[in-house]
Design an enzyme around this catalytic site. Structure first.
Site, PDB file in Angstrom:
ATOM      1  CG  ASP A 178      -1.829   1.166   1.312  1.00  0.00           C
ATOM      2  OD1 ASP A 178      -2.696   1.297   0.429  1.00  0.00           O
ATOM      3  OD2 ASP A 178      -1.695   1.967   2.263  1.00  0.00           O
ATOM      4  CD  GLU A 188      -2.153   2.343  -3.492  1.00  0.00           C
ATOM      5  OE1 GLU A 188      -3.320   2.647  -3.789  1.00  0.00           O
ATOM      6  OE2 GLU A 188      -1.749   2.275  -2.310  1.00  0.00           O
TER       7      GLU A 188
END
Length: 612
Positions: free
Chosen positions: A238, A294
């Site tokens: 993330d 990401e």
């Protein structure tokens, strides 16, 4: 500290925060893996399914014995096998506090939760309240149930990735709670400004000091634990761009007294060779698992196509999402970019020596609109969050197909279903790794909410009753498309397609139109299994009749036409009405013409004339 045993229930003193920080398993906790081994699929062969453990089976319609738990997911793994998924990406399963945002929501009359879980408390513990047993064995049941989920997924040929949050922790900013790292060494574990304030590249109050020598070793040890002890197959990181930012000036000097990079580094400076990514990429255990970034953060660092990769990292391709959304809804100026997307985004990855599988292609994910809402809403409708609709992304590249909201006329609903099929076709025929989001296979709606992070309710729950209603409609289409992708050698290439294999077309063979106003993209693809495919997308509001490439001794037969209602949208070989449908198009196909309605896509297969 003592953890709460039941999800969403306050502690005995009405406290939202008491948590179990860690547990050391005692002897006798051995788990029977039954010879489980990693599946080790090549990334090009993956079809990823992003899933929330609790949301997947929490709805009453799941009819599971253990709803909202790891065991509940195990009960429904056969659904994923049927759908054609061979890799699931679990949203955060590290121990987190679902009551972090606990407050009464007068809009829905319930309480706001940290449902997504992107706020880690302990990186070495699976979320205890996702266990069916809660704290009955001080968390050991959670460990065993998580392992069982991995083992049972592997038995069905499904890999499991974890969504990990090493960019920040649950300790907030300089005024936040002291839970773990802040009680050890604030300046070591967090990026601090000169006066002690927390840098906030995560948008969540703090930023983990990832490239400090001690912190990066901690992260590598953690990842190794989940691979070696829990058998996970890889990770999605993330806000991974934070992992490439420099540590503080003092920390930017290694043990030999030499700067990691350059002479002076301010805290948060992007590094071309970040030590943490280097360590992960060259670790003998971690370099053998899937690593997905990401490739952006909330501090403005956007690295899609440029994330430091060592040849093994893939990326969530946010540019793919934006281009595909724009083209499919009929925006001018995107035909060339759409063609690049279909080829695995060589404009982003080829120059760096990477491959199509370095691109994780997605149209929808947990953030933003669902697939059904993408074609039903022009604007976000987040009032249910209790924030006056001020939260969430305002630029969604969505189109409601003529009417806003779930309740619309029949013609609008037909067009929406057609557009959903178009998006799914695009995803499955694009080079790279396709990723779908939980519920999109039946058309889950969140009522236009594009930021549903706080809802432990029907908004985020998978609706198994709706899936059954869609079993002969959109769900059938999705299942057949994933199966078709698996069957085609040419739809998951190891390298970018060349002219020997792929040829572009327009309304006429060999004459593609890359002009600013073009809304039509077509191509043929040579396939060692299927022979040859003709794939076309008409994103115009006008119908067209396309001339097909001539292949002497062969004829084109329809397989997919998204303008047709189910079951004629996918003419599978076991469809009783297939021959009738094919004959309806015989007059066009015999003369190598095919009529395409507006906003539609087709896949045709080349067959010998003797089989006609």
């Amino acid at each position: 500290m003592i953890s709460r045993g039941e999800y969403g229930i306050l502690g005995p003193d009405g406290d939202c925060w008491p948590q179990m920080a860690c547990r050391v398993p005692s002897h006798g906790d051995e788990f029977d893996w039954e010879g489980d081994l990693p599946l080790k699929y090549h990334p090009k062969d993956l079809i990823i399914y992003e899933m929330h453990v609790r949301g997947f089976t929490r709805h009453d319609s799941s009819m599971t014995d253990f709803p909202g738990t790891y065991r509940g997911v195990v009960e429904k793994l056969d659904h994923l096998k049927e759908l054609g998924v061979n890799c699931i990406e679990l949203m955060p399963c590290h121990e987190f506090n679902e009551l972090e945002y606990f407050s009464y929501n007068s809009v829905l009359g319930d309480y706001k939760m940290n449902f997504w879980g992107y706020s880690t408390i302990n990186y070495f513990s699976p979320m205890v309240r996702y266990s069916s047993a809660g704290l009955s064995s001080c968390g050991q049941d959670a460990i065993n149930e998580f392992k069982t989920l991995i083992k049972e997924a592997h038995k069905r040929g499904i890999e499991v990735l974890m969504d990990v949050v090493f960019n920040h922790t649950a300790e907030g900013n300089e005024n936040g709670p002291v839970l773990s790292f802040r009680g050890i060494d604030n300046s070591m574990y967090y990026m601090l400004a000169p006066k002690g304030e927390f840098y906030n590249y995560s948008g969540c109050g703090n930023t983990l000091n990832c490239n400090h020598p001690a912190v990066r070793q901690f992260i590598v040890d953690c990842l190794r634990y989940w691979v070696t002890e829990m058998h996970v197959d890889g990770f999605r990181f993330d806000l991974a761009s934070i992992l490439t930012r420099s540590s503080s000036l003092w920390d930017a000097v290694n043990v030999f007294g030499k700067p990691i990079e350059g002479d002076l580094l301010t805290t948060g400076t992007p590094l071309t060779s970040p030590p943490l990514i280097d360590m992960i990429s060259n670790d003998p255990i971690l370099r053998g698992v899937k690593l997905i970034a990401e490739a952006w953060d909330t501090g403005g660092l956007y690295q899609v196509g440029t994330f430091p990769h060592w040849g093994i990292w893939s990326e969530w391709n946010g540019k793919y999402r934006d281009v595909v959304r724009q083209f499919i809804k009929g925006t001018d100026g995107f035909s060339g970019a759409f063609a690049e997307s279909l080829c695995g985004s060589p404009n982003l990855y080829q120059e760096g020596g990477r491959r199509p599988w370095n691109s994780v292609n997605f149209v929808c994910a947990h953030d933003g609109f669902t697939l059904a809402d993408l074609v039903s809403y022009n604007d976000k409708h987040n009032l249910a969050n209790g924030e006056d609709n001020n939260d969430g992304e305002s630029h969604n590249n969505s189109w409601n197909c003529g009417q806003e909201g779930e309740f619309a006329g029949i013609s609008v609903k037909r067009l929406r279903k057609r557009q959903m099929r178009n998006f799914f076709v695009c995803l499955m025929v694009s080079q790279g790794i396709p990723m779908t989001y939980m519920g999109d296979e039946y058309g889950h709606t969140k009522g236009g909410n594009n930021n549903s992070y706080c809802h432990d309710n029907y908004i985020n729950y998978f609706r198994w009753d709706k899936k059954e209603e869609s079993s002969l409609d959109f769900y059938r289409f999705c299942s057949l498309m994933t199966k078709f992708r698996h069957e085609c050698e040419s739809l998951g290439l190891s390298d970018f397609p060349t002219a020997e294999r792929l040829q572009w077309h327009g309304h006429l063979p060999g004459q593609p139109d890359w002009s600013e106003t073009s809304r039509f993209v077509a191509y043929t693809m040579v396939d060692s299994v299927k022979g040859e495919l003709y794939i076309a997308f008409n994103a115009s509001h006008l119908p067209v009749t396309v001339a097909l490439p001539e292949r002497p001794g062969y004829r084109w037969e329809p397989l997919v036409d998204t303008s047709k209602p189910a079951p004629f949208d996918f003419l599978s070989s076991d469809l009783p009405e297939r021959e009738v449908a094919v004959k309806q198009y015989a007059q066009f196909l015999d003369s190598n013409w095919y009529p395409m309605l507006s906003y539609s896509s087709i896949i045709l297969l080349l067959s010998p004339e003797t089989n006609a």
